[in-house]
Each structure stands twice: as structure tokens, then as C-alpha cells.
Design an enzyme around this catalytic site. Structure first.
Site, PDB file in Angstrom:
ATOM      1  N   SER A  93       7.385   1.209 -10.669  1.00 27.82           N
ATOM      2  CA  SER A  93       6.537   0.391  -9.809  1.00 27.82           C
ATOM      3  C   SER A  93       5.677  -0.557 -10.630  1.00 27.82           C
ATOM      4  O   SER A  93       5.309  -0.243 -11.767  1.00 27.82           O
ATOM      5  CB  SER A  93       5.635   1.321  -8.987  1.00 27.82           C
ATOM      6  N   TYR A 112      -1.004   8.305  -8.903  1.00 28.69           N
ATOM      7  CA  TYR A 112       0.352   7.848  -8.531  1.00 28.69           C
ATOM      8  C   TYR A 112       0.915   6.987  -9.669  1.00 28.69           C
ATOM      9  O   TYR A 112       2.023   7.219 -10.153  1.00 28.69           O
ATOM     10  CB  TYR A 112       0.293   7.058  -7.228  1.00 28.69           C
ATOM     11  N   LYS A 120       4.186   7.415 -12.495  1.00 21.76           N
ATOM     12  CA  LYS A 120       5.242   6.431 -12.735  1.00 21.76           C
ATOM     13  C   LYS A 120       5.309   6.093 -14.230  1.00 21.76           C
ATOM     14  O   LYS A 120       6.388   6.001 -14.818  1.00 21.76           O
ATOM     15  CB  LYS A 120       4.995   5.159 -11.914  1.00 21.76           C
TER      16      LYS A 120
HETATM   17  C1  WQD Z   1      -0.997  -4.501  -0.188  1.00 23.88           C
HETATM   18  C2  WQD Z   1      -2.235  -5.392   0.024  1.00 23.88           C
HETATM   19  C3  WQD Z   1      -4.287  -4.142   0.111  1.00 23.88           C
HETATM   20  C4  WQD Z   1      -3.348  -2.047   3.876  1.00 23.88           C
HETATM   21  C5  WQD Z   1       1.279   0.161  -3.349  1.00 23.88           C
HETATM   22  C6  WQD Z   1       1.705   0.850  -4.622  1.00 23.88           C
HETATM   23  C7  WQD Z   1       2.958   0.204  -5.155  1.00 23.88           C
HETATM   24  C8  WQD Z   1       4.044   0.243  -4.126  1.00 23.88           C
HETATM   25  C9  WQD Z   1       3.550  -0.418  -2.826  1.00 23.88           C
HETATM   26  C10 WQD Z   1       4.654   2.261  -2.929  1.00 23.88           C
HETATM   27  C11 WQD Z   1      -3.423  -4.970  -0.844  1.00 23.88           C
HETATM   28  C12 WQD Z   1      -4.009  -4.824   1.453  1.00 23.88           C
HETATM   29  C13 WQD Z   1      -3.272  -2.854   2.747  1.00 23.88           C
HETATM   30  C14 WQD Z   1      -4.306  -2.332   4.881  1.00 23.88           C
HETATM   31  C15 WQD Z   1      -5.057  -4.230   3.581  1.00 23.88           C
HETATM   32  N1  WQD Z   1       4.506   1.573  -4.015  1.00 23.88           N
HETATM   33  N2  WQD Z   1      -4.115  -3.930   2.617  1.00 23.88           N
HETATM   34  N3  WQD Z   1      -5.127  -3.430   4.698  1.00 23.88           N
HETATM   35  O1  WQD Z   1      -1.434  -1.117  -2.851  1.00 23.88           O
HETATM   36  O2  WQD Z   1      -0.218  -3.320  -3.385  1.00 23.88           O
HETATM   37  O3  WQD Z   1       0.989  -1.174  -3.645  1.00 23.88           O
HETATM   38  O4  WQD Z   1       2.319   0.229  -2.401  1.00 23.88           O
HETATM   39  O5  WQD Z   1       5.268   1.953  -1.961  1.00 23.88           O
HETATM   40  O6  WQD Z   1       3.363   0.923  -6.292  1.00 23.88           O
HETATM   41  O7  WQD Z   1       0.685   0.659  -5.598  1.00 23.88           O
HETATM   42  O8  WQD Z   1       0.445  -1.967  -1.370  1.00 23.88           O
HETATM   43  O9  WQD Z   1       0.708  -2.339   1.043  1.00 23.88           O
HETATM   44  O10 WQD Z   1      -1.055  -0.689   0.261  1.00 23.88           O
HETATM   45  O11 WQD Z   1      -1.432  -3.130  -0.086  1.00 23.88           O
HETATM   46  O12 WQD Z   1      -5.832  -5.207   3.448  1.00 23.88           O
HETATM   47  O13 WQD Z   1      -4.443  -1.637   5.919  1.00 23.88           O
HETATM   48  O14 WQD Z   1      -2.660  -5.253   1.368  1.00 23.88           O
HETATM   49  O15 WQD Z   1      -5.671  -4.216  -0.218  1.00 23.88           O
HETATM   50  O16 WQD Z   1      -4.122  -6.154  -1.209  1.00 23.88           O
HETATM   51  P1  WQD Z   1      -0.184  -1.928  -2.849  1.00 23.88           P
HETATM   52  P2  WQD Z   1      -0.325  -1.961   0.025  1.00 23.88           P
END
Ligand code: WQD
Length: 335
Positions: free
Chosen positions: A126, A150, A154
Site C-alpha cells: 500500500s 496497519y 505492510k
Molecule cells: C481518503 C480521503 C480522508 C472518509 C486508506 C489506507 C490505504 C488504502 C486505502 C486500504 C482522506 C477522506 C475519508 C470519510 C473523508 N488501503 N475521508 N471522510 O486513508 O487515503 O487510505 O485506505 O484500503 O492503504 O491508508 O483512504 O478512503 O479512508 O480516505 O473526508 O468519511 O478521504 O481524510 O483524505 P486513505 P480513505
């Protein structure tokens, strides 16, 4: 026996889409999954798409006898390892469960592989191993770190594989660093989050779908004070169908050359949360009420991939865009 590609966690979101892509490419995939984060009817849904039986063994990587039995029952040529817990927030609350499941599970799998003639191993890594990147877009040579348990698992997984491969020269290891998978298979049969999941989804797309379906009154936007064009977090969203195809290209390269690789799988383009909300409305016609709330612990401002190595080494370039991801997610959520 048929030469089989073992998909650990193959009933999950990425695993199921990769199963379909592998079958289409002529491989014989096999699912090994404990169904902790997958719907029980996923193999049947995959079969509806492929038109063929879907071999599936329900089991856990922490159950060594079950794992040994799978390798005894099938002639496993290659492994694609998806099985892992993957929610950042949950990992902050229960780090030992993440390390046991993700790291001990990987070591059990590799120990079993050493007793058999398995040649290729693809690891679901990731972009989280880049931590908060110093430069954008992020190349595979960027410094590695972790910001949560997490991400730690990885990073450890990559290091364990490097050590294990060094004493098993017959192995070719592909490390694929996913950016942000989103979207769904055109059939609408494979979902990003299981319907029966005990824990609510943490990722942005499933959360947007909850609001679009009226299950949540509004979307929480975690912070608008980042150093980004509109202040909200920027990520490299890659369509799940592109991501699955990247796995096929990686496996083919490993089997063809016997040489390992570490490759980013992204589009090379970053989109903010507000841009995602606008794209979802354009693709689905659904307004998404949203509220700006404080930042989420562990989040970074921006993250998007340098995609040159994937193109040069695997011939991989993402083909689908944001509207495809939003439209296919919304279509799949309609059932
Ligand atoms: C994306 C953006 C949040 C939810 C993680 C893991 C990565 C991969 C994908 C697992 C960010 C914003 C999110 C919400 C929001 N692995 N957000 N409101 O954190 O970039 O990556 O998931 O699948 O390894 O680290 O993904 O989709 O959680 O967030 O504003 O309700 O959306 O702050 O900027 P992330 P995410």
C-alpha cells in the site's frame, strides 16, 4: 493437477475482482478466505461473472493445518496475498490484532510455501508505506515509513518478503503498492464493502455510498485545512478493474522472468475529497450533504503515484477515470 493461483483473501473486494481478471487471462484461481470481511455469496457472484465454478476454501492463515491442507490438495504455482486487516482507524485501536493477523499470517503462508514448488508471490502492499511523502508524485524509491499499525504491517510484510526471497531464489516476488482503490465491476455484483460487515466502512467511497443511499444524513469531510488546492485531502483513486489488471500483469511478468519487482499501482493523478463529492454527483445525480469536521488521526494531506515504473516494467497504465469509479460504485450499490 491444474496449476493453481492461490488468492488468500480472494473473496474480498480486491481479491474477487482479481479472481475475475485472472480467470479471464486463463489462470486457475483458488480462494482461501476466512470471510471476516467478505460476503458468503461472493464466490457465487464471481461464478455468475466468469460462468465457471469458483474453487473456494474457507480458512484462516493463522490455522496452520488448514493452510497445509490447501497446499496438499492443490498444485499451487503462485500466490497472490490479499488476506489482511486494512482499516487504519481500527489498527490504531487494536495494533496487536493487526500484527498477529497480517504479519504472523504472512509468515505462516511463506513457511508453507517453502515446502512446495510455488514460484511466484504477489504481495498486496500500500502507498501507506510512504508515510507523509516529501515529494509528489511518489516514486517507488521514496523513503519508507509508517504512520499507524496497519502501515507498519505492510512495511514489515515487504521486509519479510525481501528476507524470505533471499533464501528462496526460486521465488519471484512482486510487491504492489496500491493507492486508493475505488469503483466496482461492471456487473454490479462485486461490492467495495461487504453487506454484512460488523464494522462500518472507513474508506471515502463506501461512506459516500452510505449517504447516497440515505443510510447516513451527511458525509463527514475530515478537515479542510490541509495544504491542498481546496484544503481537503488529496488521493490517487484507481479503478478496481484497473487494479485487478495490474495484478495479472505483475503475475505474468514474475512467471515469465523469474525476477521480482516493486511497483506503484495508481493513476498518477490526485483528487480532493470535494472533487470526489462533485464527481459522484456528476456520475450518479446524487447530492451528497457533507460537513467539514476536524482532521482524522493518521491522515496525510496529499498522496499520488509516480506511475512510470508500472508503465515501463509491466506495460500498465490505468484506463478508467473518476467518473467511471463513481458511476460503477453507485450502480453496484443499487441492488
Ligand atoms: C481518503 C480521503 C480522508 C472518509 C486508506 C489506507 C490505504 C488504502 C486505502 C486500504 C482522506 C477522506 C475519508 C470519510 C473523508 N488501503 N475521508 N471522510 O486513508 O487515503 O487510505 O485506505 O484500503 O492503504 O491508508 O483512504 O478512503 O479512508 O480516505 O473526508 O468519511 O478521504 O481524510 O483524505 P486513505 P480513505
Amino acid at each position: 493437477m491444474t496449476k493453481t493461483v492461490l488468492l488468500t483473501g480472494g473473496a474480498g473486494y480486491i481479491g474477487a475482482h482479481t479472481f475475475v481478471a485472472l480467470a479471464k487471462a486463463g489462470f486457475s484461481p483458488l480462494i482461501f478466505d476466512n470471510f471476516s470481511n467478505a460476503d458468503p455469496d461472493t464466490p457465487a457472484r464471481i461464478a455468475q461473472i466468469t460462468g465457471a465454478a469458483v474453487p473456494c476454501v474457507k480458512g484462516d492463515l493463522l490455522d496452520k493445518p488448514a493452510l497445509a491442507q490447501v497446499f496438499a490438495d492443490y498444485d499451487i504455482t503462485a500466490v497472490i496475498h490479499f488476506a489482511a486487516k486494512k482499516a487504519v482507524g481500527e489498527s490504531m485501536r487494536d495494533p496487536l490484532a493487526y500484527i498477529e493477523n497480517n504479519s504472523v499470517g504472512l509468515i505462516n503462508l511463506l513457511n508453507e510455501m517453502q515446502n512446495h514448488a510455488t514460484r511466484a508471490f504477489v504481495f498486496s502492499s500500500s502507498a501507506t508505506v510512504y508515510g507523509a511523502p516529501e515529494h509528489l508524485p511518489i516514486p517507488e524509491t521514496a523513503p519508507l515509513s509508517f504512520a499507524n499499525p496497519y502501515g507498519f504491517t505492510k512495511l514489515i510484510g515487504e521486509q519479510v518478503l525481501e528476507q524470505a526471497a533471499s533464501v528462496n531464489p526460486q521465488w519471484a516476488v512482486g510487491i504492489l503498492r496500491y493507492f486508493n482503490p475505488a469503483g466496482a465491476h461492471e456487473s454490479g455484483l462485486l461490492l467495495q464493502s461487504p453487506r454484512n460487515s460488523a464494522a462500518p466502512p472507513e474508506n471515502l467511497m463506501p461512506r459516500m455510498l452510505e449517504v447516497a443511499r440515505g443510510e447516513q444524513p451527511f458525509l463527514t469531510v475530515f478537515g479542510d485545512d490541509y495544504d491542498t488546492p481546496d484544503g481537503t485531502g488529496v488521493r490517487d483513486y484507481i479503478h478496481i478493474t484497473d487494479l485487478a489488471r495490474g495484478h495479472v500483469l505483475s503475475l505474468q511478468k514474475l512467471l515469465e522472468t523469474g525476477q521480482g519487482h516493486t511497483v506503484n499501482l495508481g493513476t498518477g493523478r490526485g483528487y480532493s475529497v470535494l472533487e470526489m463529492i462533485a464527481a459522484f454527483k456528476q456520475a450518479s445525480g446524487q447530492e451528497l450533504p457533507h460537513k467539514i469536521m476536524p482532521r482524522r488521526a493518521g491522515d496525510i494531506a496529499s498522496c499520488y503515484a509516480d506511475v512510470r515504473r508500472a508503465r515501463e516494467l509491466l506495460g500498465f497504465t490505468a484506463e478508467y477515470g473518476l467518473l467511471d469509479m463513481c458511476a460503477s460504485s453507485w450502480a453496484g450499490a443499487q441492488e
